[in-house]
Design a protein around this motif. Structure first.
Motif, mmCIF file in Angstrom:
data_model
loop_
_atom_site.group_PDB
_atom_site.id
_atom_site.type_symbol
_atom_site.label_atom_id
_atom_site.label_comp_id
_atom_site.label_asym_id
_atom_site.label_seq_id
_atom_site.Cartn_x
_atom_site.Cartn_y
_atom_site.Cartn_z
ATOM 1 N N ASN A 39 7.868 -2.341 -10.456
ATOM 2 C CA ASN A 39 6.871 -2.660 -9.294
ATOM 3 C C ASN A 39 6.490 -4.035 -9.274
ATOM 4 O OD1 ASN A 39 6.361 0.179 -7.978
ATOM 5 N ND2 ASN A 39 6.100 0.417 -10.299
ATOM 6 N N MET A 88 3.056 -5.548 -7.966
ATOM 7 C CA MET A 88 1.784 -5.181 -7.187
ATOM 8 C C MET A 88 0.605 -6.204 -7.299
ATOM 9 S SD MET A 88 2.327 -2.086 -6.413
ATOM 10 C CE MET A 88 0.608 -1.356 -6.368
ATOM 11 N N ASP A 89 0.954 -7.346 -6.382
ATOM 12 C CA ASP A 89 0.178 -8.259 -6.099
ATOM 13 C C ASP A 89 -0.775 -8.101 -4.958
ATOM 14 O OD1 ASP A 89 1.151 -9.744 -8.193
ATOM 15 O OD2 ASP A 89 2.776 -10.939 -7.142
ATOM 16 N N ASN A 132 3.844 -6.335 -2.386
ATOM 17 C CA ASN A 132 4.185 -5.331 -3.209
ATOM 18 C C ASN A 132 5.599 -4.944 -3.048
ATOM 19 O OD1 ASN A 132 1.252 -2.799 -3.036
ATOM 20 N ND2 ASN A 132 1.445 -4.888 -3.815
ATOM 21 N N HIS A 167 8.683 -2.204 -4.543
ATOM 22 C CA HIS A 167 8.881 -0.892 -5.426
ATOM 23 C C HIS A 167 10.438 -0.802 -5.337
ATOM 24 C CE1 HIS A 167 4.609 -0.184 -4.653
ATOM 25 N NE2 HIS A 167 4.751 -0.111 -3.283
#
Length: 349
Positions: A277, A279-280, A284, A286
């Motif tokens: 991932n 996750m900023d 994002n 995934h």
């Protein structure tokens, strides 16, 4: 709709409600498979209960999304989810293709498969969701805490379908995968020659079509040095190196009706189960690493110098994500990106 269709929709709604009680964390895409249906049909079961069917006037709807302000755009396929926050700016459409081109929201829309649209409100989550003729999700737009809720409600009211029914007719999805029997030695030679003479990366699709080559198989016919297979773990190594160097990248994720692009740095990276991932705050990603069947470093000549990509394929031979260094037409690719890919690519062929 027939009485049988009405009964089917009512039965599916009951099954979906029961499934959610037992499996509250299962994503709707996965739930649809377990229930033997499609995501669009599950969304449609909520019509009149937080879900509003929209008229299939997709261009008109999308042209008004800018009024929602800051939102989250979501495009995915079976293996990768791409989420980017921003404002939908600079729309343009022809009968087959739509574009949004902005620093944050950057989309290529292929309108042929688009068939169904819904506005969905569940608690404090509000979204516009669009699906293909086969019921697969194409693109979703979620409100954020900075969105214009009044504009959302006005848009839904304006484009609400006259008939608000949970019944939906979807087409049978096409079988994934393909049978490839190769090309002649003469055509392989011509293909390599034309690849080596490319002047624009956008011409590569036409080249594949001309020689009737699936994209993954084309890698095996590449000119010497212009494509090489790498370990699936190369994706993680490249992302980590880009994060460490704060090197801006471009991340393309697509499906049959949409390609969504992030341009910028990546920072917060971590593994959770089979997913790797990003996750900023505004982006994002995934990536299901166990779904990577092949990864290739692909190099294409252009008038601005070579362009280097990391292309990732699933077991069906479909490309699920592409990575580039940040670049703009008319300017050369960053040498730092080329060096980063070369240093982190784990060759397996």
């Amino acid at each position: 709709m027939t009485n049988a269709a009405t009964q089917h929709a009512a039965s599916l709604r009951e099954r979906w409600q029961a499934f959610r009680l037992i499996n509250p964390k299962v994503r709707i895409r996965d739930a649809a498979r377990e229930l033997g249906t499609t995501e669009a049909e599950l969304v449609a079961t909520g019509t009149g209960i937080g879900t509003t069917r929209l008229r299939p006037e997709f261009e008109a709807i999308l042209r008004e999304v800018e009024q929602l302000g800051h939102v989250m755009a979501l495009t995915r396929n079976d293996s990768v989810v791409h989420e980017r926050k921003g404002i939908y700016l600079n729309p343009s459409f022809n009968p087959h293709v739509g574009l949004f081109v902005g620093e944050d929201i950057d989309l290529r829309l292929f309108m042929g498969p688009w068939a169904f649209g819904f506005a969905v409100s569940e608690g404090d989550k509000h979204s516009l969701q669009f699906f293909a003729k086969d019921g697969e999700a194409i693109h979703k737009i979620y409100l954020t805490e900075r969105s214009n809720r009044e504009a959302f409600e006005a848009l839904v009211k304006k484009f609400a379908a006259g008939l608000q029914s949970p019944e939906l007719q979807v087409e049978t999805p096409k079988e994934k995968g393909y049978v490839f029997e190769g090309i002649s030695a003469e055509n392989a030679k011509l293909f390599r020659q034309e690849w080596a003479e490319l002047r624009d990366t956008h011409d590569f699709f036409g080249l594949l079509k001309k020689f009737e080559l699936p994209r993954r198989e084309a890698m095996r016919y590449a000119p010497e040095g212009l494509a090489y297979q790498v370990s699936p773990g190369t994706v993680r190594l490249v992302l980590q190196a880009a994060a460490e160097k704060a090197l801006p990248v471009m991340v393309f994720v697509g499906n049959q009706g949409c390609i969504q692009i992030h341009t910028g740095t990546v920072s917060k990276l971590f593994e959770m189960g089979p997913w790797y991932n990003v996750m900023d705050p505004e982006f994002n990603l995934h990536l299901r690493e166990d779904a990577i069947a092949e990864a290739w470093v692909v190099i294409k000549p252009t008038d601005d110098g070579v362009v280097t990509a990391l292309e990732v394929f699933d077991a069906h031979g479909e490309m699920v994500v592409q990575f580039f260094g940040k670049r703009k037409p008319g300017k050369p690719e960053l040498q730092e990106w080329r060096d980063l890919v070369k240093a982190n690519a784990v060759r397996i062929s």
